[in-house]
Design a protein around this motif. Structure first.
Motif, mmCIF file in Angstrom:
data_model
loop_
_atom_site.group_PDB
_atom_site.id
_atom_site.type_symbol
_atom_site.label_atom_id
_atom_site.label_comp_id
_atom_site.label_asym_id
_atom_site.label_seq_id
_atom_site.Cartn_x
_atom_site.Cartn_y
_atom_site.Cartn_z
ATOM 1 N N SER A 78 0.849 -1.099 0.086
ATOM 2 C CA SER A 78 -0.018 0.003 -0.095
ATOM 3 C C SER A 78 0.796 1.137 -0.009
ATOM 4 O O SER A 78 0.424 2.336 -0.563
ATOM 5 N N LEU A 79 2.025 1.275 0.685
ATOM 6 C CA LEU A 79 2.863 2.360 0.742
ATOM 7 C C LEU A 79 3.298 2.766 -0.620
ATOM 8 O O LEU A 79 4.005 3.643 -1.179
ATOM 9 N N THR A 82 2.092 5.385 -2.793
ATOM 10 C CA THR A 82 1.836 6.591 -2.388
ATOM 11 C C THR A 82 3.426 7.286 -2.109
ATOM 12 O O THR A 82 3.245 8.540 -2.279
ATOM 13 N N GLY A 86 4.101 10.549 -4.179
ATOM 14 C CA GLY A 86 4.240 11.684 -3.135
ATOM 15 C C GLY A 86 5.503 12.436 -3.485
ATOM 16 O O GLY A 86 5.652 13.572 -3.253
ATOM 17 N N GLY A 145 -3.387 1.630 -1.823
ATOM 18 C CA GLY A 145 -2.278 2.598 -1.715
ATOM 19 C C GLY A 145 -2.519 3.697 -2.861
ATOM 20 O O GLY A 145 -2.214 4.830 -2.451
ATOM 21 N N GLN A 148 -5.342 5.984 -1.410
ATOM 22 C CA GLN A 148 -4.868 6.945 -0.489
ATOM 23 C C GLN A 148 -4.157 8.189 -1.175
ATOM 24 O O GLN A 148 -3.936 9.364 -0.467
ATOM 25 N N CYS A 149 -3.719 8.097 -2.299
ATOM 26 C CA CYS A 149 -2.950 9.143 -2.794
ATOM 27 C C CYS A 149 -3.875 10.621 -3.150
ATOM 28 O O CYS A 149 -3.522 11.542 -3.128
ATOM 29 N N PHE A 152 -3.717 13.488 -1.244
ATOM 30 C CA PHE A 152 -2.707 14.563 -1.324
ATOM 31 C C PHE A 152 -3.505 15.804 -1.240
ATOM 32 O O PHE A 152 -2.994 16.857 -0.838
ATOM 33 N N ARG A 158 -7.124 11.384 4.292
ATOM 34 C CA ARG A 158 -5.978 9.936 4.050
ATOM 35 C C ARG A 158 -6.907 8.770 4.767
ATOM 36 O O ARG A 158 -7.343 7.750 4.087
ATOM 37 N N THR A 187 3.361 5.947 6.035
ATOM 38 C CA THR A 187 2.964 6.924 5.094
ATOM 39 C C THR A 187 3.304 8.568 5.677
ATOM 40 O O THR A 187 3.959 9.201 4.974
#
Length: 259
Positions: A78-79, A82, A86, A145, A148-149, A152, A158, A187
């Motif tokens: 998931s990370l 992101t 990011g 993941g 989740q972006c 931003f 989030r 994150t």
């Protein structure tokens, strides 16, 4: 910003970080009410004190984080999106999205409406929440993941983005919230380190004190906020948060005199 402002913002961060209502937007909103300018230090402060909230999750779920190998692997999956996106869009996010009130308020409303629609589908059993974190696959972790972006953009949340996509994937509310908590650890720590590296700040002694006050205030309040949310979602839906988002958006329009 003075020490009282740092304490207030730290408490607000801790209360809102793990709720699907956008902690970043709340910091921006209350900074506006407190007449705190959105300087480079202020933006860094808002990112940095989120790591204080993460301390609460490490304390609450330390055993889970270090003993569940499958969960750790899924968190890494998931990370990945992101972290990549990011890093690429860091400048755009901090210098553009943090200043766009129209986009942030729109995000509050849109995600609120999506939550209401999802809860309606769940109540009619069009979506059955019957999956737990033990059933999470690597493919689903990657999808989470990516979604989740969207956070931003302040106003999306989030936690809100993660919980919404997991509800769509039919995960129970409390499991969705827990995964959003755990995913926040790498994150937000990563975001905080990236911000410190990119800005290359040399903090004054007074700025360091402001960061420390915000950090510990956020950590303490986040500890109780996270525990409360897990208990709440065992018996309740997310509708209250959806209505809150929409009310906050309307209030923001009035406060910021956007119309």
């Amino acid at each position: 910003m003075n020490y009282l402002n740092a304490l207030i913002l730290g408490i607000i961060e801790g209360l809102t970080e793990f709720l699907p209502i956008s902690s970043t937007y709340h910091l921006i909103f209350f900074s506006k009410l407190l007449n705190i300018s959105q300087t480079e230090f202020q933006k860094t402060f808002e990112i940095f004190i989120q790591t204080g909230a993460i301390l609460a999750i490490v304390v609450l779920y330390f055993k889970t984080l270090i003993t569940n190998k499958k969960l750790i692997i899924n968190l890494i999956y998931s990370l990945i999106p992101t972290a990549i996106l990011g890093f690429i869009f860091y400048g755009f996010v901090k210098n553009t999205l943090f200043d766009s009130y129209y986009l942030m308020i729109s995000a509050l409303i849109v995600i609120g409406l999506i939550i209401l629609i999802l809860e309606k589908l769940i109540s009619k059993q069009k979506i059955v929440l019957n999956k737990t974190l033990n059933q999470l696959t690597s493919k689903e972790a990657l999808i989470i993941g990516l979604v989740q972006c969207l956070a931003f953009l302040p106003g999306v949340s989030r936690a809100g983005a993660v919980i919404v996509i997991m509800l769509i994937l039919k995960y129970k509310r409390q499991d969705s919230a827990l995964y959003s908590f755990l995913l926040a650890v790498p994150t937000i720590i990563g975001a905080g380190l990236l911000d410190l590296y990119q800005t290359n700040f040399v903090f004054s002694s007074s700025q360091l004190i402001l960061l420390i006050i915000g950090f510990f205030a956020a950590g303490l309040t986040a500890f109780y906020s996270a525990k409360w949310l897990i208990n709440y979602l065992q018996k309740h839906s997310l509708e209250i948060f959806a209505y809150y988002r929409i009310i906050l958006a309307i209030l923001s329009i009035i406060v910021f005199k956007l119309i």
